[in-house]
Design an enzyme around this catalytic site. Structure first.
Site, mmCIF file in Angstrom:
data_model
loop_
_atom_site.group_PDB
_atom_site.id
_atom_site.type_symbol
_atom_site.label_atom_id
_atom_site.label_comp_id
_atom_site.label_asym_id
_atom_site.label_seq_id
_atom_site.Cartn_x
_atom_site.Cartn_y
_atom_site.Cartn_z
ATOM 1 N N ASP A 86 108.380 -1.558 -38.391
ATOM 2 C CA ASP A 86 108.205 -0.211 -38.926
ATOM 3 C C ASP A 86 109.322 0.132 -39.910
ATOM 4 O O ASP A 86 109.111 0.769 -40.933
ATOM 5 C CB ASP A 86 108.213 0.828 -37.796
ATOM 6 C CG ASP A 86 107.005 0.669 -36.890
ATOM 7 O OD1 ASP A 86 106.161 -0.204 -37.192
ATOM 8 O OD2 ASP A 86 106.917 1.404 -35.891
ATOM 9 N N ASP B 109 109.247 1.318 -43.735
ATOM 10 C CA ASP B 109 109.919 2.533 -44.226
ATOM 11 C C ASP B 109 110.769 2.209 -45.450
ATOM 12 O O ASP B 109 110.802 2.969 -46.412
ATOM 13 C CB ASP B 109 110.830 3.132 -43.135
ATOM 14 C CG ASP B 109 110.022 3.824 -42.047
ATOM 15 O OD1 ASP B 109 108.886 4.241 -42.334
ATOM 16 O OD2 ASP B 109 110.523 3.934 -40.917
ATOM 17 N N GLU C 235 111.025 19.340 -31.534
ATOM 18 C CA GLU C 235 110.069 18.700 -30.628
ATOM 19 C C GLU C 235 110.350 17.210 -30.571
ATOM 20 O O GLU C 235 111.032 16.667 -31.433
ATOM 21 C CB GLU C 235 108.632 18.860 -31.168
ATOM 22 C CG GLU C 235 108.203 20.274 -31.364
ATOM 23 C CD GLU C 235 106.893 20.374 -32.150
ATOM 24 O OE1 GLU C 235 106.197 19.355 -32.283
ATOM 25 O OE2 GLU C 235 106.597 21.476 -32.616
ATOM 26 N N LYS D 108 109.152 13.433 -31.187
ATOM 27 C CA LYS D 108 108.184 12.805 -32.089
ATOM 28 C C LYS D 108 107.467 11.714 -31.306
ATOM 29 O O LYS D 108 108.050 10.685 -30.971
ATOM 30 C CB LYS D 108 108.869 12.224 -33.328
ATOM 31 C CG LYS D 108 107.843 11.659 -34.291
ATOM 32 C CD LYS D 108 108.421 11.361 -35.652
ATOM 33 C CE LYS D 108 107.339 10.990 -36.645
ATOM 34 N NZ LYS D 108 106.474 9.902 -36.230
ATOM 35 N N LYS E 119 113.955 9.991 -37.481
ATOM 36 C CA LYS E 119 113.553 8.750 -36.811
ATOM 37 C C LYS E 119 114.734 8.110 -36.094
ATOM 38 O O LYS E 119 115.850 8.074 -36.610
ATOM 39 C CB LYS E 119 112.997 7.755 -37.851
ATOM 40 C CG LYS E 119 111.757 8.229 -38.584
ATOM 41 C CD LYS E 119 110.506 8.140 -37.744
ATOM 42 C CE LYS E 119 109.786 6.834 -37.796
ATOM 43 N NZ LYS E 119 109.063 6.442 -38.920
ATOM 44 N N CYS F 48 106.182 -27.354 -5.536
ATOM 45 C CA CYS F 48 106.899 -27.116 -6.789
ATOM 46 C C CYS F 48 108.099 -26.210 -6.506
ATOM 47 O O CYS F 48 107.947 -25.083 -6.021
ATOM 48 C CB CYS F 48 105.981 -26.462 -7.820
ATOM 49 S SG CYS F 48 106.848 -26.003 -9.325
HETATM 50 S S1 IVH Z 1 103.901 17.748 -36.928
HETATM 51 C C1 IVH Z 1 102.269 19.119 -40.887
HETATM 52 N N1 IVH Z 1 105.001 17.116 -34.650
HETATM 53 O O1 IVH Z 1 104.091 12.056 -36.829
HETATM 54 C C2 IVH Z 1 103.036 18.433 -39.837
HETATM 55 N N2 IVH Z 1 103.926 15.400 -35.886
HETATM 56 O O2 IVH Z 1 104.438 11.497 -40.042
HETATM 57 C C3 IVH Z 1 102.215 17.593 -38.997
HETATM 58 N N3 IVH Z 1 103.946 13.221 -34.777
HETATM 59 O O3 IVH Z 1 101.012 12.390 -38.392
HETATM 60 C C4 IVH Z 1 102.922 16.796 -38.020
HETATM 61 N N4 IVH Z 1 105.015 13.842 -32.983
HETATM 62 O O4 IVH Z 1 100.975 11.999 -35.920
HETATM 63 C C5 IVH Z 1 104.324 16.674 -35.718
HETATM 64 N N5 IVH Z 1 105.975 16.691 -32.575
HETATM 65 C C6 IVH Z 1 105.299 16.264 -33.639
HETATM 66 C C7 IVH Z 1 104.896 14.929 -33.774
HETATM 67 C C8 IVH Z 1 104.216 14.524 -34.917
HETATM 68 C C9 IVH Z 1 104.433 12.833 -33.601
HETATM 69 C C10 IVH Z 1 103.266 12.324 -35.733
HETATM 70 C C11 IVH Z 1 101.996 12.876 -36.290
HETATM 71 C C12 IVH Z 1 102.146 12.859 -37.768
HETATM 72 C C13 IVH Z 1 103.310 11.938 -37.974
HETATM 73 C C14 IVH Z 1 104.133 12.442 -39.142
#
Ligand code: IVH
Length: 680
Positions: A31, A35, A117, A119, A318, A436
């Site tokens: 990943d 990036d 939050e 991720k 990240k 064995c």
């Molecule tokens: S908000 C407009 N919150 O990360 C903002 N995304 O590259 C929309 N993701 O496609 C995303 N945890 O699938 C948001 N707490 C979180 C998230 C989250 C995972 C994923 C999501 C999004 C990608 C962003």
């Protein structure tokens, strides 16, 4: 290469990896490597805007729509998030936000309030509710048009089919589908056994699950959903004016919202949350790959706006990569308790997410062949959360010309017996189960382990030593060691005291509970939970020995596969002799596992969802110790269900069957104070 050629190359390369990653679930690069490519392209296009093309990966979001599903047009685009990798990136983001606010208001801004939050490392899903009823669920697709996966999404735990209150009009709720780590391990173990390709990570397993054409297969993946936002909201619907308020509102509507979500101030607050998230990462039951910070005030969000790809008011921070490149030095193999011979890689040590890794699993020979991993290859290794380190695959471009395809062994590396192939050729097994040495060693290790006979002082090293001296030869020989005291005392690092301690521990093991004994025998498919079910059902070793298939399958939670395995195990002469010998040596698995209390006598309790106040294992063991049964599924016989956040189908079934549902706190309230600590 001039910038134009470089940009063209980057575009093609990123697109190629997108296809491998999203459409085929077979990534070739890590990943973080992706990036890096993406960042380089974005930077090139920033410096040379004329190089930007409409089809550049920087101009689109998300994955490729797959043709098998109907298309779904999102009400509002499903955007991506900009990434931050360093503290400076976060500070720069906060500065941009503050600048934007002061430009808008003409005022200098003090610390901005951010809602932060986790991720989630999964797959995004958009749920459309019409008049409060789930009408469509769709993947992100290209951001505007996704795949309609409604029947599949209905099997995902935590996706409400109906909102808690009446919401007239169209509401889109967005969130992430994840696979829990334990489910991932179980599914991969099963796939290995069946000779199927293992999933590279829980995210791919979740993504594949959501895209099944048969929703029963999605259901088998036991996926979970966490909400993080909304898309379209009905005109006139009063939703809170802050992101934090919105999350609370979503929770009230029945969506799982993670309890870690909170408010912080400025870049410092964001960084401190990222730090906390990193700390809690390994304890969470699902994978996260970072944290997300969002400007809390939604009016401010609107004024800051979006780029074509992502909101300017949010950022994903990240974590350092959980994958790394290294050179594979050799391919070795391990002989397990049941004779399964599995390959693993000896690696040039490399740091992955803060831990140095020198070995990684290659799962099985079929998998190895599929990936075509060769000695000398540069490989991608991965350590995702607590998941065991594994070799994801080779980097073909870096393969030395001399690297030869790997050939699986024909004979057992320990005893030399010719190996047999099983399970769609995936599993190579050494059939010499009685002699064995590797199998005997592993069997003894398992028998003596904590969860089984719990013999203190008899670990891997001691077993190897006693085996090498011929003092141990099989399980029964363990109980004959007491006649060899004089010999053991003379062994390296044993001495009088340790020898006597060991012999006392072995004597004590003779009367371990039947469940521990059955688990210790290492019968295939009999984990500690099945062993407990068997012990409860039969009560005595004698009754268990004389059972048959029909009785076995009548036990709740014991399926035909396990029943066949058990029946065959019991029918084997060797196993029968083994039990006779153990009995003759005085092993007496205690017949009635007397509970230490009767708080839950006669009750059947199910735990579901994410448990934050105690661990599932501890709670289940506690229920059993109090005379109750901890079951895996809800039925009419269930006395009550304890549901944590993210509870899904079990909760629905409990409501349907009118089985009482308790929160974790309500469950704890049932216990006397001095017992509460016991389950934490
Ligand atoms: S908000 C407009 N919150 O990360 C903002 N995304 O590259 C929309 N993701 O496609 C995303 N945890 O699938 C948001 N707490 C979180 C998230 C989250 C995972 C994923 C999501 C999004 C990608 C962003």
């Amino acid at each position: 290469m001039d910038p134009q050629q470089r940009a063209e190359w980057l575009r093609q390369e990123i697109e190629r990896h997108n296809v491998l990653y999203y459409a085929r679930d077979t990534p070739e690069i890590s990943d973080s490597e992706w990036d890096t490519l993406f960042q380089e392209l974005a930077e090139l296009e920033r410096i040379h805007p004329e190089l930007k093309t409409p089809d550049s990966p920087t101009q689109r979001v998300g994955s490729l729509p797959l043709s098998n599903f109907a298309e779904h047009q999102h009400g509002t685009p499903m955007l991506s998030l900009d990434n931050a990798f360093t503290d400076d990136d976060v500070t720069a983001f906060d500065e941009r936000v503050r600048k934007s606010i002061s430009e808008e208001t003409g005022l200098l801004t003090a610390d901005v309030e951010y809602e932060v939050e986790l991720k989630f490392d999964g797959l995004s899903l958009s749920l459309t509710y019409v008049d409060g009823i789930l009408e469509t669920a769709a993947t992100r697709g290209d951001g505007n048009i996704g795949e309609n996966v409604t029947p599949n999404a209905k099997t995902v735990r935590g996706v409400p089919l109906k909102l808690a209150t009446i919401v007239k009009g169209i509401l889109e709720v967005r969130g992430e589908v994840v696979m829990f780590k334990d489910v991932f391990e179980q599914i991969n173990a099963k796939r290995l056994e069946q000779g199927l390709q293992v999933f590279a990570n829980p995210r791919n397993a979740a993504a594949g699950g959501v895209r099944q054409l048969d929703s029963r297969l999605t259901s088998e993946r036991k996926l979970n959903f966490f909400a993080y936002g909304v898309g379209v909201i009905p005109d006139g619907l009063k939703v809170p004016s802050t992101q934090m308020g919105l999350m609370e509102w979503l929770r009230e509507q029945g969506f799982p919202v993670r309890p870690e979500t909170k408010l912080v101030l400025g870049a410092e607050g964001i960084l401190s949350f990222v730090h906390d998230a990193q700390e809690m990462r390994s304890r969470l039951p699902f994978l996260i790959d970072g944290a997300v910070a969002k400007v809390d005030d939604m009016a401010v969000q609107r004024s800051i706006g979006f780029t074509s790809r992502s909101p300017r008011w949010a950022i994903a921070i990240k974590f350092p990569a959980e994958q790394a490149f290294t050179v594979l030095k050799s391919i070795e193999c391990n002989v397990g308790r049941t004779g399964a011979v599995t390959p693993y890689a000896e690696l040039e040590p490399v740091k992955v997410a803060g831990v140095t890794i020198a070995r990684a699993t290659l799962h099985n020979y079929l998998e190895l062949e599929r990936k075509d991993v060769r000695v000398g290859d540069t490989v991608i290794v991965q350590r995702a959360g607590d998941v065991i380190p594994e070799v994801v695959g080779p980097v073909r471009d870096k393969r030395p010309a001399t690297a030869m395809p790997y050939l699986a062994p024909d004979t057992c590396p320990v005893c030399g017996t010719i190996l047999v192939r099983e399970g769609g050729m995936a599993v190579l097994r050494c059939p010499n189960s009685q002699q064995c040495e590797a199998q005997i060693q592993r069997k003894l290790e398992h028998f003596a382990s904590r969860g089984a006979m719990d013999i203190d002082g008899l670990g891997e090293k001691q077993i190897a030593l006693l085996l090498s001296k011929g003092l141990l030869t099989d399980l029964p020989s363990l109980f004959r060691l007491k006649d060899k005291r004089d010999e053991i005392i003379t062994l390296e690092r044993m001495g009088q005291q340790s020898t006597d301690n060991l012999l006392t521990a072995i004597e004590a093991a003779k009367s371990r509970p039947l469940s521990k004994f059955l688990f210790g025998l290492g019968i295939r498919h009999v984990g500690d939970r099945t062993a407990t079910d068997l012990a409860r059902h039969y009560g005595t070793l004698e009754k268990f020995r004389s059972t048959n298939f029909d009785e076995l399958v009548s036990i709740p939670d014991i399926g035909p596969r396990t029943a066949v395995e058990l029946e065959e195990w019991l029918a084997s002469e060797n196993n029968s002799k083994l039990i006779d010998e153990l009995l003759a040596l005085g092993v007496r698995p205690s017949e009635n596992e007397s509970p230490s209390g009767d708080l839950f006598a006669g009750q059947t309790i199910v735990f579901t969802g994410t448990l934050n106040k105690f661990t599932r294992d501890a709670a289940e063991q506690f229920v059993q110790s109090q005379g109750g049964k901890a079951a895996g599924s809800v039925s009419k016989m269930t006395s009550f269900l304890v549901a944590g956040p993210g509870a899904g189908s079990k909760l629905e079934k409990a409501i349907q069957l009118k089985v009482p549902v308790l929160t974790e706190d309500e469950f704890l309230e049932k216990l006397p104070d001095d017992m509460v600590d016991k389950i934490k």
